[in-house]
Design a protein around this motif. Structure first.
Motif, mmCIF file in Angstrom:
data_model
loop_
_atom_site.group_PDB
_atom_site.id
_atom_site.type_symbol
_atom_site.label_atom_id
_atom_site.label_comp_id
_atom_site.label_asym_id
_atom_site.label_seq_id
_atom_site.Cartn_x
_atom_site.Cartn_y
_atom_site.Cartn_z
ATOM 1 N N THR A 264 0.828 -1.200 0.000
ATOM 2 C CA THR A 264 0.000 0.000 0.000
ATOM 3 C C THR A 264 0.864 1.252 0.000
ATOM 4 O O THR A 264 2.025 1.226 0.428
ATOM 5 N N ASP A 265 0.288 2.360 -0.464
ATOM 6 C CA ASP A 265 0.952 3.650 -0.284
ATOM 7 C C ASP A 265 0.302 4.345 0.908
ATOM 8 O O ASP A 265 -0.601 3.798 1.567
ATOM 9 N N SER A 266 0.732 5.549 1.221
ATOM 10 C CA SER A 266 0.251 6.239 2.412
ATOM 11 C C SER A 266 -1.202 6.668 2.315
ATOM 12 O O SER A 266 -1.815 7.019 3.329
ATOM 13 N N ASN A 269 -3.861 3.221 -1.371
ATOM 14 C CA ASN A 269 -3.958 2.602 -2.697
ATOM 15 C C ASN A 269 -3.138 1.311 -2.679
ATOM 16 O O ASN A 269 -1.910 1.346 -2.611
ATOM 17 N N MET A 270 -3.823 0.193 -2.763
ATOM 18 C CA MET A 270 -3.175 -1.104 -2.600
ATOM 19 C C MET A 270 -2.944 -1.776 -3.946
ATOM 20 O O MET A 270 -3.791 -1.724 -4.839
ATOM 21 N N THR A 271 -1.790 -2.406 -4.082
ATOM 22 C CA THR A 271 -1.465 -3.207 -5.262
ATOM 23 C C THR A 271 -0.961 -4.568 -4.815
ATOM 24 O O THR A 271 -0.495 -4.735 -3.684
ATOM 25 N N SER A 306 10.392 -3.136 1.811
ATOM 26 C CA SER A 306 11.493 -2.184 1.814
ATOM 27 C C SER A 306 11.250 -1.104 2.873
ATOM 28 O O SER A 306 10.154 -0.979 3.421
ATOM 29 N N LYS A 307 12.274 -0.316 3.130
ATOM 30 C CA LYS A 307 12.148 0.787 4.085
ATOM 31 C C LYS A 307 11.047 1.755 3.658
ATOM 32 O O LYS A 307 10.221 2.173 4.488
ATOM 33 N N ALA A 308 10.987 2.098 2.367
ATOM 34 C CA ALA A 308 9.970 3.027 1.873
ATOM 35 C C ALA A 308 8.572 2.434 1.995
ATOM 36 O O ALA A 308 7.608 3.144 2.335
ATOM 37 N N GLU A 309 8.412 1.134 1.741
ATOM 38 C CA GLU A 309 7.101 0.486 1.847
ATOM 39 C C GLU A 309 6.611 0.473 3.293
ATOM 40 O O GLU A 309 5.422 0.669 3.560
ATOM 41 N N MET A 310 7.530 0.231 4.237
ATOM 42 C CA MET A 310 7.149 0.255 5.644
ATOM 43 C C MET A 310 6.757 1.671 6.066
ATOM 44 O O MET A 310 5.778 1.863 6.803
ATOM 45 N N GLN A 315 2.602 5.709 7.686
ATOM 46 C CA GLN A 315 1.942 6.974 7.348
ATOM 47 C C GLN A 315 0.456 6.755 7.067
ATOM 48 O O GLN A 315 -0.387 7.611 7.390
ATOM 49 N N LEU A 316 0.113 5.619 6.455
ATOM 50 C CA LEU A 316 -1.295 5.280 6.231
ATOM 51 C C LEU A 316 -2.044 5.219 7.554
ATOM 52 O O LEU A 316 -3.167 5.737 7.673
ATOM 53 N N ILE A 317 -1.446 4.588 8.562
ATOM 54 C CA ILE A 317 -2.097 4.504 9.876
ATOM 55 C C ILE A 317 -2.317 5.898 10.446
ATOM 56 O O ILE A 317 -3.419 6.232 10.913
#
Length: 428
Positions: A264-266, A269-271, A306-310, A315-317
């Motif tokens: 997911t992004d922040s 939006n999930m892929t 990855s670090k960016a994905e985490m 940020q989503l939370i």
């Protein structure tokens, strides 16, 4: 809590019993004869104090719309009992586990057989087993990349017993006198249905796994395979070798074909990402002359984030909490269960453990310190501990765990930043 305090009362009662003097030496050969039925186990009382981090993402997710809390106290009682009955070529074995825990938020109870199986050995080279089995595939200490038919280890407590799965398996063993000293083949059939092994993966699948073990020139080697079914098909290998009497190296590698991962992004939006995943681990164990043990392992998690994905997930939370968006909160919880909040969801880790038996001639006293470092975001956990075994059949352990890291790093975003634990375990 009644359930959790029962083991503690039993332990404290044992401590008040008088200690008898030394008895006269006697030799009874019947004491050394193997009994057909054997039972052993332990009682455990565990007391934990958590200092909660109200600024962390997982605290905000788990305690959303609840009264603010800075501390949490949990009491846990455990009884574990193992037994085996062996008559000629037939074996019955079991390990039962009962656990009850209570804190200011929830109370939980668990009653399960970790193992319960029957085994028949027609000849020394062949045995067949049916029932619930807890396998231990792999050579690593903190993680188990080859745990294709077992539950994952907790790297914070890698030596704890784990619940097995109901399987049909066999062991075929060959022993030789040449460079290949031992060859063993272990096929496993693991069915998954709604009422059987349902937490293994997708139901209504028949899963087949196998492990080939070789002892070649004093090097332990395993080759493992899992067919496509409830989980994606995968295979791997491991090795362990002693370079000297006190220095061992080991490694594991696993490959998963077409592994699917939700990302997911922040903004939510999930892929679904799908790709082959390679994971590997390299480690050493070293024992010094003064009985200090060093365990060091590097783990590359091919299915990790990855670090960016985490960072996007954390940020989503925060976005969901600040906007009071219940659908985003539900998405964050769902994605967490799928991978983001599982143990060590990142890509690169370093595990270090140092323990010293009876330093400075302090009898029955063993201090240790362990650490898990996320090498991508530089966050870490640090756990000093000590254990004392000066009372017969009783182990006392105190352990503290400190979590640290920068904002939106793995260990900084846990719901607690410190944990203190006292554990009393009585063996019988």
């Amino acid at each position: 809590m009644k359930h959790a305090l029962i083991p503690a009362l039993i332990i404290l009662t044992s401590l008040t019993m008088p200690v008898t003097g030394a008895e006269e030496f006697s030799f009874d050969i019947s004491e050394f004869e193997k009994k057909p039925f054997e039972v052993e186990g332990h009682f455990e009382a565990r007391f934990e104090h958590f200092r909660l981090d109200q600024d962390s993402s997982l605290y905000r997710l788990n305690f959303y719309n609840q009264p603010e809390r800075s501390e949490l106290d949990r009491q846990t009682g455990i009884v574990e009992l193992s037994g085996r009955f062996q008559q000629n070529n037939f074996l019955l074995a079991f390990t039962g586990h009962a656990e009850a825990s209570d804190d200011q938020q929830t109370s939980n109870e668990e009653l399960a057989f970790y193992e319960a199986y029957a085994a028949f050995r027609s000849v020394p080279e062949l045995s067949v087993e049916l029932g619930k089995r807890s396998f231990k595939w792999g050579k690593a200490y903190a993680w188990n990349l080859l745990g294709f038919v077992e539950r994952p280890k907790d790297p914070n407590e890698p030596e704890l017993a784990r619940e097995g799965y109901t399987v049909l398996s066999a062991d075929m063993i060959y022993s030789g006198n040449g460079p290949l000293q031992t060859l063993a083949f272990t096929p496993v059939y693991l069915p998954v249905r709604e009422e059987l092994n349902s937490d293994y993966g997708e139901t209504e699948h028949d899963n087949f796994a196998a492990k080939l073990y070789l002892l070649y020139h004093d090097i332990d080697i395993d080759l493992a395979y899992l067919s496509n079914g409830s989980r994606d098909d995968r295979f791997g290998l491991d090795f362990a070798a002693n370079l000297s009497t006190n220095f061992e190296i080991h490694g594991e590698w696993s490959y998963i074909r077409d592994y699917s991962k939700a990302v997911t992004d922040s903004s939510g939006n999930m892929t679904i990402q799908q790709a082959d995943a390679n994971s590997y681990l390299l480690g050493v164990r070293y024992l010094t002359e003064n009985e200090t043990t060093f365990i060091i392992e590097y783990y590359r998690n091919g299915i990790g984030y990855s670090k960016a994905e985490m960072q996007d997930y954390y940020q989503l939370i925060d976005n969901a909490v600040e906007s009071h968006n219940n659908s985003l909160l539900q998405l964050a919880r769902s994605l967490g269960k799928q991978g983001y909040t599982q143990r060590n969801p990142g890509r690169q880790y370093l595990y270090i453990r140092i323990s010293n038996k009876e330093p400075f001639d302090l009898l029955y006293f063993t201090p240790a310190i362990s650490s898990i470092v996320n090498l991508e975001d530089d966050s870490y956990s640090l756990s000093p501990e000590f254990s004392y075994t000066g009372v017969t059949n009783l182990e006392l352990r105190f352990k503290a765990t400190i979590l640290n890291g920068e904002r939106y790093s793995e260990f900084a975003e846990k719901q607690n930043d410190t944990k203190y634990e006292l554990r009393l375990r009585y063996y019988f």
